[in-house]
Design an enzyme around this catalytic site. Structure first.
Site, PDB file in Angstrom:
ATOM      1  N   HIS A  18       0.396 -12.193  15.893  1.00  0.00           N
ATOM      2  CA  HIS A  18       0.850 -11.765  14.566  1.00  0.00           C
ATOM      3  C   HIS A  18      -0.338 -11.763  13.596  1.00  0.00           C
ATOM      4  O   HIS A  18      -0.271 -12.292  12.486  1.00  0.00           O
ATOM      5  CB  HIS A  18       1.983 -12.656  14.058  1.00  0.00           C
ATOM      6  CG  HIS A  18       3.224 -12.566  14.890  1.00  0.00           C
ATOM      7  ND1 HIS A  18       4.344 -11.862  14.511  1.00  0.00           N
ATOM      8  CD2 HIS A  18       3.514 -13.058  16.123  1.00  0.00           C
ATOM      9  CE1 HIS A  18       5.272 -11.951  15.454  1.00  0.00           C
ATOM     10  NE2 HIS A  18       4.785 -12.663  16.448  1.00  0.00           N
TER      11      HIS A  18
ATOM     12  N   TYR B 160       0.589 -22.888  17.946  1.00  0.00           N
ATOM     13  CA  TYR B 160       0.219 -22.490  16.581  1.00  0.00           C
ATOM     14  C   TYR B 160      -0.889 -23.415  16.058  1.00  0.00           C
ATOM     15  O   TYR B 160      -1.788 -22.975  15.348  1.00  0.00           O
ATOM     16  CB  TYR B 160       1.427 -22.543  15.637  1.00  0.00           C
ATOM     17  CG  TYR B 160       2.491 -21.483  15.874  1.00  0.00           C
ATOM     18  CD1 TYR B 160       2.628 -20.862  17.107  1.00  0.00           C
ATOM     19  CD2 TYR B 160       3.369 -21.103  14.880  1.00  0.00           C
ATOM     20  CE1 TYR B 160       3.604 -19.902  17.339  1.00  0.00           C
ATOM     21  CE2 TYR B 160       4.347 -20.134  15.096  1.00  0.00           C
ATOM     22  CZ  TYR B 160       4.469 -19.550  16.334  1.00  0.00           C
ATOM     23  OH  TYR B 160       5.439 -18.602  16.552  1.00  0.00           O
TER      24      TYR B 160
END
Ligand code: HEM
Length: 351
Positions: A64, A328
């Site tokens: 992303h 992440y």
């Protein structure tokens, strides 16, 4: 009082203790890094597998990677307190910030080449409790568990002929996502997309009652359907330009819908939709008031880790949030250390 002996025997004992501590620490590092069990899925493996064939783009999110920041508010209407004691559900205006993004590791990807669009969101309640979530427009996730996601990420690099067909045959759960991904009716704006948690979380209300919940932010803007071919004609970075102009003209809104599981609904598998007709609660409205560039913007330094949850929401038996949290963090560590390439306004980049 006699002091402990400091002769040769006690020196040897001390050295043995130090050696044991060092061995233990090395073992812990080796375990964490996955060296002791090469088949174990680690955050590093997941993040490495996300990299495009040309390698990761330094300074950017490892997935992303293309995105733009926003600020706004979450206007809670109080209905969500039936399910969760999180203060974000109490009637009021809670500050929000987030990021519209495309599901690609390439920050330069053209909009019309990426089917998955995402929303990273942080809502801060009056008590300071923070709720972070990262959602996508797909109605289901492609696979059932993080191991299968890793296998999917490795398909493009496979030397096997028909590797994707083999993957789909081995993972029948991929079919609903595959059908959605192939459908040609894309939308022409980030403002027209729904954003779905897909993962299930446990909500606890003030009486202590617990329910499994998935949530969606549903757009109040009317969808303008567009084919990827027509979207391509509008330009490679049309979506960022469009959302900037749209929000400058008027704030954009999404309704937060909480969907409550019934006994037997799959909470540990985001590739399986829950049956129609589940109880839903509309808990409030996300209002996006201001778009800001990612370079030096308020979302750049945020890790939208889905396990950062306020009291009243916690992870369920869904294995994804923990795997996502670890990946992440790895991505965040990498990109924030790549200072030279970290998205900065050009004036600062030249300093
Ligand atoms: C094991 C599965 C997954 C892995 C390994 C993974 C990996 C990643 C990574 C490395 C990032 C960049 C994080 C950063 O640098 O801040 C990211 C961002 C993101 N992911 Fe995932 N992801 C997974 C599952 C999911 C799922 C299930 C969803 C949605 C339901 C999702 C939605 C997003 C979104 C929207 C972002 C962008 C958030 C932002 O703007 O910072 N991911 N993912």
């Amino acid at each position: 009082m006699p002091l402990p002996s400091s002769g040769p025997r006690s020196t040897l004992t001390s050295l043995a203790v130090i050696a044991a501590i060092c061995a233990g620490a090395t073992g812990a590092f080796a375990y964490t890094a996955g060296w002791l069990s090469p088949d174990r899925l680690t955050p590093t493996k997941l993040v490495d597998a996300l990299a495009p064939p040309t390698g990761p783009v330094p300074g950017y999110r490892r997935n992303h990677a293309k995105g733009i920041c926003f600020t706004g508010v979450f206007e809670a209407n109080g209905n969500g307190t039936a399910l969760s004691r999180a203060r974000a559900f109490e009637t009021g205006r809670h500050p929000a910030l987030g990021r519209f993004n495309l599901g690609t590791p390439n920050p330069g990807a053209a909009d019309a080449t990426v089917r998955v669009r995402g929303l990273g969101l942080q809502i801060t309640a009056e008590d300071g409790a923070v709720w972070r979530t990262a959602m996508i427009n797909a109605p289901v996730f492609p696979v059932s568990n993080p191991e299968a996601f890793y296998a999917l990420l490795r398909v493009p690099a496979s030397k096997e002929p028909n590797a994707m067909a083999g993957f789909v045959a081995a993972h029948p759960e991929f079919a609903p996502f595959g059908a959605w991904a192939k459908s040609p009716d894309w939308t022409a704006s980030y403002a027209q997309e729904p954003y779905n948690s897909l993962n299930a979380f446990l909500f606890t209300n003030a009486s202590g009652a617990e329910q499994a919940v998935r949530w969606s932010f549903r757009p109040q803007a009317q969808a303008e359907r567009i084919t990827p071919e027509d979207l391509a004609k509008r330009g490679a970075a049309y979506l960022e330009q469009e959302i900037t102009e749209r929000v400058a003209a008027a704030p954009q809104r999404w309704s937060l819908i909480l969907t409550v599981a019934e006994p037997g609904d799959p909470t540990a598998d985001p590739s399986r939709a829950w049956p129609e007709g589940r109880r839903t609660i509309e808990a409030g409205t996300l209002v996006v008031e201001r778009i800001e560039p990612e370079a030096d913007g308020p979302c750049r330094d945020i890790n939208f880790d889905p396990t950062i949850l306020p009291d009243g929401i916690r992870v369920s038996d869904d294995p994804f949030p923990a795997a996502r949290s670890a990946a992440y963090a790895k991505s965040y560590d990498l990109r924030t250390a790549e200072a030279k390439d970290y998205p900065k306004r050009s004036s600062e980049a030249q300093r």
